[in-house]
Design a protein around this motif. Structure first.
Motif, PDB file in Angstrom:
ATOM      1  N   ALA A   9       0.820  -1.216   0.000  1.00  0.00           N
ATOM      2  CA  ALA A   9       0.000   0.000   0.000  1.00  0.00           C
ATOM      3  C   ALA A   9       0.851   1.261   0.000  1.00  0.00           C
ATOM      4  N   ARG A  10       0.480   2.200  -0.816  1.00  0.00           N
ATOM      5  CA  ARG A  10       1.081   3.536  -0.813  1.00  0.00           C
ATOM      6  C   ARG A  10      -0.047   4.516  -1.111  1.00  0.00           C
ATOM      7  N   LYS A  11      -0.529   5.166  -0.078  1.00  0.00           N
ATOM      8  CA  LYS A  11      -1.692   6.048  -0.190  1.00  0.00           C
ATOM      9  C   LYS A  11      -2.896   5.287  -0.712  1.00  0.00           C
ATOM     10  N   ALA A  13      -5.383   3.984   1.514  1.00  0.00           N
ATOM     11  CA  ALA A  13      -6.345   3.834   2.608  1.00  0.00           C
ATOM     12  C   ALA A  13      -7.790   3.831   2.103  1.00  0.00           C
ATOM     13  N   THR A  14      -8.101   4.693   1.144  1.00  0.00           N
ATOM     14  CA  THR A  14      -9.465   4.772   0.621  1.00  0.00           C
ATOM     15  C   THR A  14      -9.902   3.456   0.006  1.00  0.00           C
ATOM     16  N   ASN A  15      -8.992   2.799  -0.724  1.00  0.00           N
ATOM     17  CA  ASN A  15      -9.305   1.494  -1.316  1.00  0.00           C
ATOM     18  C   ASN A  15      -9.372   0.397  -0.252  1.00  0.00           C
ATOM     19  N   LEU A  16      -8.469   0.461   0.727  1.00  0.00           N
ATOM     20  CA  LEU A  16      -8.406  -0.593   1.739  1.00  0.00           C
ATOM     21  C   LEU A  16      -9.660  -0.638   2.614  1.00  0.00           C
ATOM     22  N   ILE A  17     -10.317   0.478   2.789  1.00  0.00           N
ATOM     23  CA  ILE A  17     -11.556   0.518   3.576  1.00  0.00           C
ATOM     24  C   ILE A  17     -12.573  -0.477   3.024  1.00  0.00           C
ATOM     25  N   ASP A  87      -3.032  -6.338  -5.926  1.00  0.00           N
ATOM     26  CA  ASP A  87      -3.003  -4.886  -5.794  1.00  0.00           C
ATOM     27  C   ASP A  87      -4.116  -4.402  -4.868  1.00  0.00           C
ATOM     28  N   CYS A  88      -3.871  -3.228  -4.284  1.00  0.00           N
ATOM     29  CA  CYS A  88      -4.827  -2.655  -3.321  1.00  0.00           C
ATOM     30  C   CYS A  88      -5.923  -1.826  -3.974  1.00  0.00           C
ATOM     31  N   ASP A  89      -5.818  -1.584  -5.281  1.00  0.00           N
ATOM     32  CA  ASP A  89      -6.666  -0.576  -5.918  1.00  0.00           C
ATOM     33  C   ASP A  89      -7.860  -1.154  -6.671  1.00  0.00           C
ATOM     34  N   GLN A 200      -9.419  -1.010 -14.159  1.00  0.00           N
ATOM     35  CA  GLN A 200      -8.857   0.294 -13.821  1.00  0.00           C
ATOM     36  C   GLN A 200      -8.929   0.468 -12.302  1.00  0.00           C
ATOM     37  N   ARG A 201      -7.935   1.155 -11.713  1.00  0.00           N
ATOM     38  CA  ARG A 201      -7.945   1.354 -10.262  1.00  0.00           C
ATOM     39  C   ARG A 201      -9.202   2.110  -9.838  1.00  0.00           C
ATOM     40  N   LEU A 202      -9.688   1.818  -8.636  1.00  0.00           N
ATOM     41  CA  LEU A 202     -10.920   2.434  -8.148  1.00  0.00           C
ATOM     42  C   LEU A 202     -10.679   3.858  -7.675  1.00  0.00           C
TER      43      LEU A 202
END
Length: 354
Positions: A9-11, A13-17, A87-89, A200-202
């Motif tokens: 993760a790098r910035k 947090a919004t996706n990880l929620i 990936d986290c996104d 595409q990333r969220l």
């Protein structure tokens, strides 16, 4: 065996929620112990730590800069026998973990979530798709990676085998390095691929930078080719044969141009003479430097000559077909003919002889 799920993760947090509860729900459908590890930037750039604490997952900061360091940091603290990266996104659908795990359990050492096999799909930008496919082609050819999607990070590894390799990359090129080195460590290394859709990333923006991306990949590719060159006799023979062949081709082409343009000989005659010059050059260097077979030199040269004569016939025919464009025909023949000659010479002229 258990599964360690590692998220870099790098910035994010919004996706990880949204992502962390989703992964937990999916993992509860798999009858295996699991852990979720989030590797954050150092220092952290958002509230990722608080999100992880709320979702009761392991949170660490990477020890240094770069994607590869975050990758290694997660691997080091993982405790289960299988390791999954995604990936986290939301570009990777966590639901695919089930299919990846099912295939891994059939005796594989590595399962790759692939965009480029039947059933796979990518919604990434056209530029990224082109770069990814070019990259994959180069790595497959140069390193013998027998997979369709070499640059995806969505994978399940055998943890013991993954932890046994020493990785030297600093950025995203670690994804190719780790496949190559795991294959080097286990001769019968078994890789499988499962089709995925790359979205595409969220939220947020990509952390890849094109210039740094290209430079680090070229550097890594060079280092891995050297490792393969030193450890694989067949690959070393191919590389040396290509280099010697290119040198012989230059000698051949220069001789051809001199005879055809300066001395005004016909294209066919010029081609026959120039190929004989290139033949002598390549035989001497392949015998003494590449295959190091200098016994029974007359027999070897005879076999080598037969192979080259077949090449001369093919090359001459190509030049003949091009008629008034003899030089173009010659250039085309210098691509097709040497490949066939290598395969035949390796089996005939440079095989083991008592």
């Amino acid at each position: 065996m258990g599964i360690s799920i590692i998220l870099l993760a790098r910035k994010e947090a919004t996706n990880l929620i949204k992502l962390l509860p989703m992964i937990k729900s999916i993992m509860n459908k798999i009858d295996e112990d699991y852990e979720i590890i989030v590797v954050d930037a150092n220092p952290s750039l958002d509230n990722t730590k608080e999100v992880c604490k709320k979702n009761k997952v392991t949170y660490i900061n990477q020890t240094n800069k770069g994607y590869a360091n975050a990758f290694n940091s997660g691997v080091e603290i993982s405790k289960y026998g299988k390791i999954v990266f995604l990936d986290c996104d939301f570009s990777h659908d966590p639901n695919s973990i089930i299919d990846i795990n099912n295939k891994f359990n059939k005796g594989y050492d590595l399962i790759i979530g692939s965009r480029y096999i039947k059933g796979g799909k990518t919604l990434d930008s056209k530029t990224s798709r082109v770069l990814s496919k070019i990259l994959g082609f180069i790595y497959r050819i140069c390193l013998g990676l027998k997979v369709h999607d070499v640059s995806t990070s969505f994978r399940m590894y055998n943890a013991k085998q993954l932890k046994a390799v020493t990785l030297e990359s600093t950025n995203f090129e670690v994804l190719e390095e780790v496949i190559f080195k795991m294959m080097q460590n286990k001769p019968k290394f078994k890789i499988g691929e499962v089709p995925i859709t790359f979205n595409q990333r969220l939220f947020g923006t990509s952390n890849r930078r094109l210039l740094a991306f290209v430079f680090t990949y070229l550097k890594s590719l060079y280092n891995l080719i050297i490792i393969r060159y030193k450890s694989n006799d067949s690959f070393r023979n191919v590389v040396l044969y290509i280099l010697i062949g290119l040198s012989a081709a230059i000698v051949d082409l220069l001789t051809f141009i001199m005879l055809y343009k300066v001395m005004m000989l016909g294209g066919i005659i010029s081609n026959i003479i120039s190929m004989h010059v290139g033949l002598l050059f390549s035989f001497i260097f392949n015998s003494s430097i590449n295959f190091k077979k200098t016994n029974k030199i007359a027999l070897r040269f005879s076999l080598y000559y037969v192979v080259i004569m077949c090449g001369i016939i093919v090359s001459t025919y190509i030049v003949y077909l091009f008629n008034n464009y003899a030089i173009l025909g010659k250039l085309i023949s210098l691509i097709i003919v040497p490949l066939c000659q290598f395969l035949l010479n390796r089996k005939l002229a440079f095989r083991y002889m008592k």
